[in-house]
Motif scaffolding. Structure first.
Motif, PDB file in Angstrom:
ATOM      1  N   TYR A  27       0.849  -1.186   0.000  1.00 16.13           N
ATOM      2  CA  TYR A  27       0.000   0.000   0.000  1.00 16.13           C
ATOM      3  C   TYR A  27       0.887   1.238   0.000  1.00 16.13           C
ATOM      4  CZ  TYR A  27      -3.600  -3.356   1.187  1.00 16.13           C
ATOM      5  OH  TYR A  27      -4.452  -4.435   1.173  1.00 16.13           O
ATOM      6  N   SER A  48      -2.891  10.759  -3.235  1.00 17.21           N
ATOM      7  CA  SER A  48      -3.574   9.614  -3.828  1.00 17.21           C
ATOM      8  C   SER A  48      -3.012   8.347  -3.199  1.00 17.21           C
ATOM      9  CB  SER A  48      -3.390   9.587  -5.349  1.00 17.21           C
ATOM     10  OG  SER A  48      -2.023   9.564  -5.698  1.00 17.21           O
ATOM     11  N   SER A  49      -3.871   7.369  -2.988  1.00 15.14           N
ATOM     12  CA  SER A  49      -3.473   6.128  -2.337  1.00 15.14           C
ATOM     13  C   SER A  49      -3.877   4.950  -3.213  1.00 15.14           C
ATOM     14  CB  SER A  49      -4.137   5.997  -0.964  1.00 15.14           C
ATOM     15  OG  SER A  49      -3.800   7.097  -0.146  1.00 15.14           O
ATOM     16  N   SER A  50      -3.075   3.917  -3.209  1.00 13.01           N
ATOM     17  CA  SER A  50      -3.382   2.763  -4.039  1.00 13.01           C
ATOM     18  C   SER A  50      -2.556   1.562  -3.593  1.00 13.01           C
ATOM     19  CB  SER A  50      -3.103   3.070  -5.513  1.00 13.01           C
ATOM     20  OG  SER A  50      -1.752   3.422  -5.690  1.00 13.01           O
ATOM     21  N   GLU A  51      -2.837   0.446  -4.242  1.00 11.05           N
ATOM     22  CA  GLU A  51      -2.068  -0.775  -4.001  1.00 11.05           C
ATOM     23  C   GLU A  51      -1.026  -0.914  -5.097  1.00 11.05           C
ATOM     24  OE1 GLU A  51      -3.594  -4.925  -2.507  1.00 11.05           O
ATOM     25  OE2 GLU A  51      -3.618  -4.933  -4.690  1.00 11.05           O
ATOM     26  N   PHE A  59       1.024   0.583 -10.404  1.00 16.54           N
ATOM     27  CA  PHE A  59      -0.092   0.920  -9.523  1.00 16.54           C
ATOM     28  C   PHE A  59      -1.038   1.847 -10.255  1.00 16.54           C
ATOM     29  CE2 PHE A  59       3.161   4.109  -8.461  1.00 16.54           C
ATOM     30  CZ  PHE A  59       2.447   5.300  -8.453  1.00 16.54           C
ATOM     31  N   LYS A  60      -2.262   1.875  -9.796  1.00 17.93           N
ATOM     32  CA  LYS A  60      -3.299   2.694 -10.415  1.00 17.93           C
ATOM     33  C   LYS A  60      -3.964   3.517  -9.328  1.00 17.93           C
ATOM     34  CE  LYS A  60      -7.477   2.455 -13.307  1.00 17.93           C
ATOM     35  NZ  LYS A  60      -8.342   3.268 -12.449  1.00 17.93           N
ATOM     36  N   SER A  61      -4.052   4.846  -9.523  1.00 16.74           N
ATOM     37  CA  SER A  61      -4.726   5.724  -8.586  1.00 16.74           C
ATOM     38  C   SER A  61      -5.601   6.686  -9.368  1.00 16.74           C
ATOM     39  CB  SER A  61      -3.704   6.510  -7.753  1.00 16.74           C
ATOM     40  OG  SER A  61      -2.856   7.255  -8.583  1.00 16.74           O
ATOM     41  N   ASP A  62      -6.856   6.810  -8.933  1.00 17.80           N
ATOM     42  CA  ASP A  62      -7.828   7.633  -9.648  1.00 17.80           C
ATOM     43  C   ASP A  62      -7.866   7.192 -11.114  1.00 17.80           C
ATOM     44  OD1 ASP A  62      -8.326   9.030  -7.293  1.00 17.80           O
ATOM     45  OD2 ASP A  62      -6.693  10.419  -7.673  1.00 17.80           O
TER      46      ASP A  62
END
Length: 311
Positions: free
Chosen positions: A21, A41-44, A54-57
């Motif tokens: 994370y 922005s937060s993502s896995e 990783f992908k955010s928004d």
């Protein structure tokens, strides 16, 4: 290729990758430091060896860890916009650097890897950004303490100045001799004269840009920016909260006359909770109530108790 299918194709390559994370903070002013107006922005993150995605928004990012994980480099794509990031490891799990885009924009960024815990954020500010409805009280955050990701319970004030404040120190008037170190500071009412251990304080300080002092009343507070405290000629913001003063700026550094700004006076235990603002070249960025601006701009306030927060 459709972005959905692109992600599927990329994800299949990393089907056996280890999930982590991450929080990615970035601003739009390239000046070598993360500004308070950053976006989060937060993502896995899925990692296989040195490669990750990783992908955010609406953005898809792909990159690499380099030089034994001391450098991170990745490219983020959103529609026709591409942003290139390059950063270095500050401590384990924390990277800082700069980004540039094909639209000639640029800024600074900070990427924090939160191991596999999934804990939301490294500060109360992170918690508030992710959940604007968060209330004041105890939250669990993840800090990199001495290079080790550590789950830590903290007290958050989500009310003053849009919230997001993490409690690091409480002080009682005349309480210098009984000032006690604690691993977790979660109750500002019961723990009236406690401060966080230096390693925990350093981890919070690394992620913060402001310090706030209040007497426990949400209407009474004063805020200083770290960038200003770094210029304090007598005492910059301390590395260990056991110390007094917490910061001090004054021509001559004598605590005499009427030209000083400080938090806590080392020569008089009565003033352990004092904020004094007489140096008008060293003023806070925000203030209210009993810490508010007088007609002269000067102020001296020594309440029975204070709480010190960072954001």
């Amino acid at each position: 290729m459709n972005k959905y299918y692109l992600m599927l194709a990329m994800a299949s390559t990393f089907s056996y990758a280890t999930p982590q994370y991450i929080d990615l903070k970035e601003d739009t002013l390239l000046d070598g430091q993360l500004d308070t107006s950053y976006t989060l922005s937060s993502s896995e993150l899925l990692r296989m060896q040195s490669d990750f995605i990783f992908k955010s928004d609406n953005e898809v990012s792909k990159g690499q860890y380099q030089h034994n994980d001391n450098v991170i480099e990745f490219t983020s794509t959103s529609g026709d916009t591409k942003k290139h990031y390059l950063g270095k490891r500050v401590v384990d799990g924390l990277y800082q650097g700069t980004w540039y885009s094909n639209t000639l924009e640029s800024g600074d960024f900070e990427l924090a890897v939160q191991s596999n815990t999934g804990i939301q954020g490294q500060s109360c500010d992170d918690v508030k950004i992710k959940d604007p409805s968060s209330q004041s009280g105890i939250q669990t955050i993840e800090l990199s303490v001495d290079g080790t990701p550590t789950a830590t319970n903290v007290y958050c004030n989500m009310d003053i100045d849009q919230g997001g404040w993490t409690l690091v120190n409480t002080r009682e008037k005349n309480g210098r001799e009984s000032h006690a170190r604690t691993l977790e500071l979660t109750d500002p009412i019961v723990q009236k004269n406690h401060y966080l251990a230096a390693a925990t304080w350093q981890a919070l300080k690394t992620n913060a840009t402001q310090i706030m002092i209040t007497d426990g009343n949400n209407d009474n507070y004063v805020v200083f920016d770290f960038s200003q405290l770094d210029t304090a000629n007598c005492q910059v913001l301390v590395d260990d909260l056991v110390n007094t003063p917490v910061f001090h700026s004054e021509p001559g550094c004598t605590y005499k006359g009427s030209d000083y700004t400080y938090l806590s006076n080392p020569s008089n235990g009565t003033y352990f909770t004092t904020v004094s603002i007489y140096n008008l070249d060293f003023k806070p960025s925000s203030r209210n109530g009993n810490y508010g601006t007088l007609s002269s701009g000067k102020m001296f306030y020594s309440p029975l108790n204070i709480q010190i927060y960072v954001r």
